[in-house]
Design an enzyme around this catalytic site. Structure first.
Site, PDB file in Angstrom:
ATOM      1  N   GLN A  94       0.823  -1.212   0.000  1.00  0.00           N
ATOM      2  CA  GLN A  94       0.000   0.000   0.000  1.00  0.00           C
ATOM      3  C   GLN A  94       0.855   1.259   0.000  1.00  0.00           C
ATOM      4  O   GLN A  94       2.068   1.209   0.144  1.00  0.00           O
ATOM      5  CB  GLN A  94      -0.938  -0.018   1.209  1.00  0.00           C
ATOM      6  CG  GLN A  94      -0.234  -0.211   2.536  1.00  0.00           C
ATOM      7  CD  GLN A  94      -1.192  -0.512   3.684  1.00  0.00           C
ATOM      8  OE1 GLN A  94      -1.268   0.253   4.644  1.00  0.00           O
ATOM      9  NE2 GLN A  94      -1.920  -1.620   3.591  1.00  0.00           N
ATOM     10  N   HIS A  96       0.291   5.748   1.095  1.00  0.00           N
ATOM     11  CA  HIS A  96      -0.578   6.788   1.641  1.00  0.00           C
ATOM     12  C   HIS A  96      -0.346   8.105   0.905  1.00  0.00           C
ATOM     13  O   HIS A  96       0.786   8.421   0.511  1.00  0.00           O
ATOM     14  CB  HIS A  96      -0.294   7.014   3.130  1.00  0.00           C
ATOM     15  CG  HIS A  96      -0.488   5.796   3.970  1.00  0.00           C
ATOM     16  ND1 HIS A  96      -1.593   4.988   3.873  1.00  0.00           N
ATOM     17  CD2 HIS A  96       0.282   5.244   4.941  1.00  0.00           C
ATOM     18  CE1 HIS A  96      -1.491   3.994   4.735  1.00  0.00           C
ATOM     19  NE2 HIS A  96      -0.353   4.131   5.390  1.00  0.00           N
ATOM     20  N   GLU A 114       3.325   8.277   8.796  1.00  0.00           N
ATOM     21  CA  GLU A 114       3.288   7.372   9.941  1.00  0.00           C
ATOM     22  C   GLU A 114       4.676   6.825  10.231  1.00  0.00           C
ATOM     23  O   GLU A 114       5.615   7.006   9.452  1.00  0.00           O
ATOM     24  CB  GLU A 114       2.310   6.219   9.694  1.00  0.00           C
ATOM     25  CG  GLU A 114       2.739   5.273   8.587  1.00  0.00           C
ATOM     26  CD  GLU A 114       1.688   4.216   8.273  1.00  0.00           C
ATOM     27  OE1 GLU A 114       0.485   4.499   8.439  1.00  0.00           O
ATOM     28  OE2 GLU A 114       2.071   3.107   7.839  1.00  0.00           O
ATOM     29  N   HIS A 171       4.740   0.428   1.092  1.00  0.00           N
ATOM     30  CA  HIS A 171       5.075  -0.256   2.338  1.00  0.00           C
ATOM     31  C   HIS A 171       4.073  -1.372   2.631  1.00  0.00           C
ATOM     32  O   HIS A 171       2.955  -1.368   2.098  1.00  0.00           O
ATOM     33  CB  HIS A 171       5.109   0.732   3.513  1.00  0.00           C
ATOM     34  CG  HIS A 171       3.781   1.386   3.779  1.00  0.00           C
ATOM     35  ND1 HIS A 171       3.343   2.482   3.082  1.00  0.00           N
ATOM     36  CD2 HIS A 171       2.801   1.096   4.664  1.00  0.00           C
ATOM     37  CE1 HIS A 171       2.149   2.852   3.524  1.00  0.00           C
ATOM     38  NE2 HIS A 171       1.792   2.021   4.480  1.00  0.00           N
ATOM     39  N   ARG A 191      -4.476   0.620  -1.668  1.00  0.00           N
ATOM     40  CA  ARG A 191      -3.907  -0.714  -1.881  1.00  0.00           C
ATOM     41  C   ARG A 191      -3.383  -0.831  -3.302  1.00  0.00           C
ATOM     42  O   ARG A 191      -4.106  -0.621  -4.267  1.00  0.00           O
ATOM     43  CB  ARG A 191      -4.961  -1.807  -1.653  1.00  0.00           C
ATOM     44  CG  ARG A 191      -5.420  -1.960  -0.214  1.00  0.00           C
ATOM     45  CD  ARG A 191      -6.206  -3.266  -0.034  1.00  0.00           C
ATOM     46  NE  ARG A 191      -6.914  -3.252   1.230  1.00  0.00           N
ATOM     47  CZ  ARG A 191      -8.215  -2.996   1.370  1.00  0.00           C
ATOM     48  NH1 ARG A 191      -8.949  -2.758   0.290  1.00  0.00           N
ATOM     49  NH2 ARG A 191      -8.775  -2.994   2.547  1.00  0.00           N
TER      50      ARG A 191
END
Length: 310
Positions: A94, A96, A114, A171, A191
């Site tokens: 995936q 972000h 993150e 990641h 995804r």
């Protein structure tokens, strides 16, 4: 000033397991529980205050009604989200988006920066961090042709490792890994690939267009380096400071005192037992130290991970 202890929210997933119960004693909803949202004011999984003057109140309500608890930190929503993730099986590959892309394409949502602290992992475990495409054209070709072994960059991990995952970084957490994740308060994930798995008899949704638009090429590894120091009563590790948060770990033996000088601080007890200002604490508990709380005195043998918004 009293600490704000929180009641976790749990999320089931096809890749989840039972370690959240086995390690931390949480009452999980099933044997496929993947996530503990430990400190969250996000609408998709919001924590309530557990005990004290604000018992039962939603964190988002406190954010709006008692801004002094958070040092009048700017913004209309609590900025961070703290999770524990139990990956019994591999998570999807995936990526972000950043704030700009998410703001335009996801109804004004925050993007998702993150970081991961590896709480535990099975021997020989790897994670996915990055890719080998030289440019966006090659990236698109590799994705469309399913050349995953050529595209995906894997790195070995061990307990105690730390990784910063910036927007645009491909990641995935692999099976056998349990992590503590500190992130922006966002639930946007694209995804790229899900191993052709079925959920309720159907493939899970992929986001190929969004992924290609957001994956940064070529991949550049994050250059953050942890810094260690010995303090009276604790070993301190500073992991990262970025635009959205800073993250630190304290391994406490005996008595350790600290005054958190940020507007507020998120604290997760990841191992051991002890007290903070005389209040008993155990592994698996999470709380917020409000602004202007003064000196926090920890006693016992325990490890904590703390985060502050930047």
């Amino acid at each position: 000033m009293e600490f704000l202890f929180l009641e976790p929210v749990f999320k089931e997933a096809i890749w989840g397991g039972t370690r959240l119960h086995e390690v931390f004693g949480y009452e999980i909803p099933s044997d496929t529980t993947g996530e503990c949202w430990a400190i969250s004011a996000h609408e998709n999984g919001e924590c309530r205050i557990s005990g004290g003057s604000y018992d039962g109140e939603l964190l988002s309500s406190l954010w709006k009604e008692k801004p002094e608890l958070f040092g009048y930190y700017p913004g209309d929503q609590f900025p961070l989200l703290i999770k524990i993730i139990d990956a019994k099986q591999d998570l999807s590959i995936q990526v972000h988006p950043d704030d700009t892309y998410a703001g335009v394409h996801e109804n004004g949502s925050l993007g998702k920066t993150e970081c991961w602290y590896i709480l535990d992992c099975e021997p020989g475990t790897e994670i996915v961090i990055g890719h080998y495409a030289r440019d966006t054209k090659e990236l698109e070709s590799m994705i469309q042709d399913g050349r995953w072994n050529e595209l995906i960059r894997k790195v070995p991990i061990q307990k105690g490792d730390f990784f910063q995952i910036n927007p645009g970084c491909v990641h995935a957490i692999k099976g056998g890994t349990m992590i503590l994740e500190t992130q922006q308060s966002s639930d946007i994930t694209y995804r790229v690939y899900d191993y052709d798995r079925l959920s309720d008899g159907k493939p899970r949704q992929l986001h190929i267009k969004q992924s290609i638009e957001t994956i940064k090429t070529p991949f550049q590894a994050d250059e953050s380096r942890k810094v260690k120091e010995s303090l009276e009563g604790a070993d301190h590790t500073h992991f990262v400071s970025c635009q959205y948060y800073s993250v630190d770990k304290y391994d406490i033996t005996g008595t350790f005192s600290i005054e958190f000088n940020q507007c507020f601080t998120n604290v997760s007890i990841i191992s051991g037992t002890g007290t903070v200002n005389g209040v008993g604490i155990v592994a698996g508990q999470h709380f917020i130290v409000p602004a202007n709380s003064g000196l926090c005195r920890f006693e016992g043998t325990l490890s904590i991970i703390c985060s502050n918004p930047e």
